[in-house]
Design a protein around this motif. Structure first.
Motif, PDB file in Angstrom:
ATOM      1  N   GLY A   1       0.877  -1.191   0.049  1.00 34.15           N
ATOM      2  CA  GLY A   1      -0.150   0.015  -0.033  1.00 34.15           C
ATOM      3  C   GLY A   1       0.629   1.216   0.002  1.00 34.15           C
ATOM      4  N   ASP A   2       1.612   1.341  -1.149  1.00 29.59           N
ATOM      5  CA  ASP A   2       2.327   2.799  -0.996  1.00 29.59           C
ATOM      6  C   ASP A   2       1.751   3.761  -2.059  1.00 29.59           C
ATOM      7  OD1 ASP A   2       4.608   3.074   0.727  1.00 29.59           O
ATOM      8  OD2 ASP A   2       5.313   1.008  -0.380  1.00 29.59           O
ATOM      9  N   HIS A   3       1.894   4.965  -1.653  1.00 26.87           N
ATOM     10  CA  HIS A   3       1.423   6.189  -2.404  1.00 26.87           C
ATOM     11  C   HIS A   3      -0.217   6.105  -2.543  1.00 26.87           C
ATOM     12  CE1 HIS A   3       5.233   8.105  -3.324  1.00 26.87           C
ATOM     13  NE2 HIS A   3       5.449   6.848  -3.580  1.00 26.87           N
TER      14      HIS A   3
ATOM     15  N   PRO B   1       5.118  17.108   2.091  1.00 22.90           N
ATOM     16  CA  PRO B   1       3.734  16.835   1.898  1.00 22.90           C
ATOM     17  C   PRO B   1       2.974  15.497   2.198  1.00 22.90           C
ATOM     18  CG  PRO B   1       4.412  17.241  -0.268  1.00 22.90           C
ATOM     19  CD  PRO B   1       5.596  17.116   0.706  1.00 22.90           C
ATOM     20  N   CYS B   2       3.543  14.975   3.291  1.00 23.93           N
ATOM     21  CA  CYS B   2       3.452  13.262   3.297  1.00 23.93           C
ATOM     22  C   CYS B   2       1.927  13.149   3.612  1.00 23.93           C
ATOM     23  CB  CYS B   2       4.319  13.046   4.486  1.00 23.93           C
ATOM     24  SG  CYS B   2       4.102  13.390   6.207  1.00 23.93           S
ATOM     25  N   GLY B   3       1.511  11.706   3.570  1.00 22.41           N
ATOM     26  CA  GLY B   3       0.501  11.134   4.124  1.00 22.41           C
ATOM     27  C   GLY B   3       0.512  10.961   5.633  1.00 22.41           C
ATOM     28  N   ILE B   4      -0.498  10.167   6.250  1.00 18.64           N
ATOM     29  CA  ILE B   4      -0.481   9.703   7.724  1.00 18.64           C
ATOM     30  C   ILE B   4       0.171   8.487   8.009  1.00 18.64           C
ATOM     31  CG2 ILE B   4      -2.721   8.781   7.358  1.00 18.64           C
ATOM     32  CD1 ILE B   4      -1.407  10.931  10.460  1.00 18.64           C
ATOM     33  N   MET B   5       0.593   7.640   7.051  1.00 18.89           N
ATOM     34  CA  MET B   5       0.869   6.139   7.206  1.00 18.89           C
ATOM     35  C   MET B   5       2.125   6.253   8.391  1.00 18.89           C
ATOM     36  SD  MET B   5       2.382   3.165   4.850  1.00 18.89           S
ATOM     37  CE  MET B   5       3.360   4.186   3.974  1.00 18.89           C
ATOM     38  N   ASP B   6       3.131   6.939   8.199  1.00 17.49           N
ATOM     39  CA  ASP B   6       4.534   6.816   8.795  1.00 17.49           C
ATOM     40  C   ASP B   6       4.045   6.890  10.460  1.00 17.49           C
ATOM     41  OD1 ASP B   6       5.280   6.211   6.346  1.00 17.49           O
ATOM     42  OD2 ASP B   6       6.408   8.275   6.276  1.00 17.49           O
ATOM     43  N   GLN B   7       3.511   8.121  10.463  1.00 21.42           N
ATOM     44  CA  GLN B   7       3.262   8.708  11.926  1.00 21.42           C
ATOM     45  C   GLN B   7       2.264   7.616  12.754  1.00 21.42           C
ATOM     46  OE1 GLN B   7       3.193  10.548   9.439  1.00 21.42           O
ATOM     47  NE2 GLN B   7       4.999  11.695   9.643  1.00 21.42           N
TER      48      GLN B   7
ATOM     49  N   THR C   1       9.577  -0.359  -0.932  1.00 20.37           N
ATOM     50  CA  THR C   1       8.743   0.091   0.242  1.00 20.37           C
ATOM     51  C   THR C   1       8.956   1.547   0.522  1.00 20.37           C
ATOM     52  OG1 THR C   1       8.344  -0.390   2.599  1.00 20.37           O
ATOM     53  CG2 THR C   1      10.289  -0.898   1.964  1.00 20.37           C
ATOM     54  N   GLY C   2       7.856   2.320   0.894  1.00 19.68           N
ATOM     55  CA  GLY C   2       7.706   3.664   1.286  1.00 19.68           C
ATOM     56  C   GLY C   2       7.701   4.468   0.147  1.00 19.68           C
ATOM     57  N   GLY C   3       8.287   5.884   0.192  1.00 14.34           N
ATOM     58  CA  GLY C   3       8.144   6.650  -0.880  1.00 14.34           C
ATOM     59  C   GLY C   3       8.879   6.375  -2.364  1.00 14.34           C
TER      60      GLY C   3
HETATM   61  C1  GLA Z   1       6.472   8.469   2.574  1.00 17.86           C
HETATM   62  C2  GLA Z   1       5.151   9.142   3.215  1.00 17.86           C
HETATM   63  C3  GLA Z   1       3.769   8.509   3.394  1.00 17.86           C
HETATM   64  C4  GLA Z   1       3.674   7.548   2.018  1.00 17.86           C
HETATM   65  C5  GLA Z   1       4.621   6.920   1.459  1.00 17.86           C
HETATM   66  C6  GLA Z   1       4.327   6.253   0.123  1.00 17.86           C
HETATM   67  O1  GLA Z   1       6.722   7.458   3.556  1.00 17.86           O
HETATM   68  O2  GLA Z   1       5.897   9.719   4.294  1.00 17.86           O
HETATM   69  O3  GLA Z   1       3.162   9.226   3.759  1.00 17.86           O
HETATM   70  O4  GLA Z   1       3.190   8.626   1.306  1.00 17.86           O
HETATM   71  O5  GLA Z   1       5.952   7.707   1.289  1.00 17.86           O
HETATM   72  O6  GLA Z   1       3.495   5.236   0.721  1.00 17.86           O
END
Ligand code: GLA
Length: 392
Positions: free
Chosen positions: A39-41, A173-179, A339-341
């Motif tokens: 589930g990336d991006h 401008p990240c999403g909420i996943m990591d936190q 995995t990740g950004g």
């Molecule tokens: C970075 C961002 C996350 C997410 C990922 C991609 O880690 O901080 O919010 O968008 O990229 O899934």
């Protein structure tokens, strides 16, 4: 990756705190980095993600400062920065202090006045490898300061504060996943998050026969930041063209109907997001059934889509993923993906535990031969989310 093997605990950080500041910490909190299984991006498109917390943490120790100013130390051996309390509520130097400044400013907005504090940060989360060392920092700082100020902040609120810090103080401008996973992770569980409602399901991931291998490409391409923001914009444009608020509400039928108006690039970006949301669901079902072949197939699909449609992979990461199919022990790998950004960082693979050491050393050797880089890896179980470790 900068693999710090050292464990960080109340017992290890306290003597350093005493050495640097001359008194004991009163509050200590920890928050983990993460690896995203699938589930990336999708998070900033209100979609689904499925990360797990790592057994690697950032630990923050605080106490009241007797100097009337804040004194921050960002890592063992670093210098101590003295910052006036008012000044610490806006962006400034050194760069890493913005994660702390941002949290202080957000607490202040909630009416939580944190007076002058002494703060020491120590971490064994690899930096610059796409394992969310920044989220671990924001979340651990927020947990430690909230405990110090004597207020309870729910984990999801802590995550939202961390995300705002990225947006306002670090310009990411990240999403909420990591936190979210750093704040809400649970030992032995992956977390399936609905980024629209922020409701989540903890799914046990405790089959001893399967291991999570996180393998670093040891590259990070500099276009990462601009390209991330650009992908976000392309998704917003695609949603608008299809007449939906976010790509979460878009279907493959809608996508095909809007193909001509979208144009090739936006069409492929949206196709990734719609497909990836479905793959998170497939992966979650596979995990519940312990169907590792099915989980691996979803991971392979995810990688191909991130590489071809979303275009956030890179040659080194693609090489690592393809090596998982070409090394002598390839049949012990269920699936692998970036995995990740993206644009470098790590891959994540599900591997038969009995062969995981062999797979890792074959990958190391093959990557050295094909790309010429010596790198590092982690074999990890899902770790715990953020917690307060100590209060005086
Ligand atoms: C970075 C961002 C996350 C997410 C990922 C991609 O880690 O901080 O919010 O968008 O990229 O899934």
């Amino acid at each position: 990756m900068d693999l710090v093997k050292r464990e960080i605990t109340v017992e290890t950080i306290t003597p350093y705190f005493v050495e640097y500041f001359g008194h004991e910490p009163t509050h200590i909190a920890a928050a983990p980095g993460r690896v995203n299984l699938i589930g990336d991006h999708t998070d900033y498109n209100n979609g689904f993600v499925m990360p797990m917390a790592l057994e690697k943490h950032t630990v923050v120790a605080v106490a009241q400062s007797p100097t009337g100013k804040h004194r921050f130390c960002g890592s063992l051996g670093d210098q101590i920065y003295e910052i006036p309390v008012e000044e610490a509520l806006s962006v400034g130097e050194p760069f890493w202090s913005n994660y702390v400044r941002g949290v202080l400013a957000h607490l202040e907005r909630r009416g939580i006045h944190v007076g002058p504090v002494d703060m020491l940060i120590d971490s064994n989360v690899p930096r610059g490898s796409g394992l969310s060392s920044s989220a671990a920092l924001e979340v651990s700082v927020c947990m430690a300061l909230a405990a110090y100020a004597g207020v309870q902040i729910a984990p999801t609120e802590v995550a939202l504060i961390g995300q705002s810090v990225e947006h306002e103080f670090v310009n990411v401008p990240c999403g909420i996943m990591d936190q979210f996973i750093s704040a809400n992770g649970r030992e032995g569980h992956a977390l399936k998050l609905d980024c629209a409602s922020l409701s989540y399901e903890l799914i046990p991931m405790d089959d001893p026969s399967v291991s999570v291998l996180v393998f670093d490409s040891a590259v990070h391409h500099s276009l990462a930041d601009g390209a991330y923001a650009q992908r976000r914009t392309q998704c917003e444009e695609s949603a608008k063209i299809m007449g939906v608020a976010t790509l979460r509400e878009a279907s493959l039928d809608m996508l095909e109907n809007a193909k001509a108006q979208l144009g090739d690039v936006r069409y492929r970006r949206a196709r990734h997001v719609i497909g990836e949301n479905a793959r998170v669901e497939d992966f979650a079902q596979a995990l519940r059934m312990r169907d590792w072949d099915k989980a691996g197939a979803a991971m392979r699909g995810s990688h191909a889509s991130l590489r071809d449609d979303y275009e956030v992979s890179c040659a080194e990461v693609d090489t690592l993923v393809s090596l998982c199919d070409r090394i002598p022990s390839a049949s012990s790998v269920y699936g692998a993906r970036m995995t990740g950004g993206g644009f470098g960082g790590c891959i994540v693979a599900l591997v038969k535990t009995e062969d995981v050491d062999k797979v890792a050393s074959e990958l190391l050797e093959a990557y050295r031969q094909e790309i010429g880089i010596d790198t590092a890896y982690l074999i990890t179980r899902p770790g715990a989310g953020a917690k307060v470790l100590y209060q005086a």
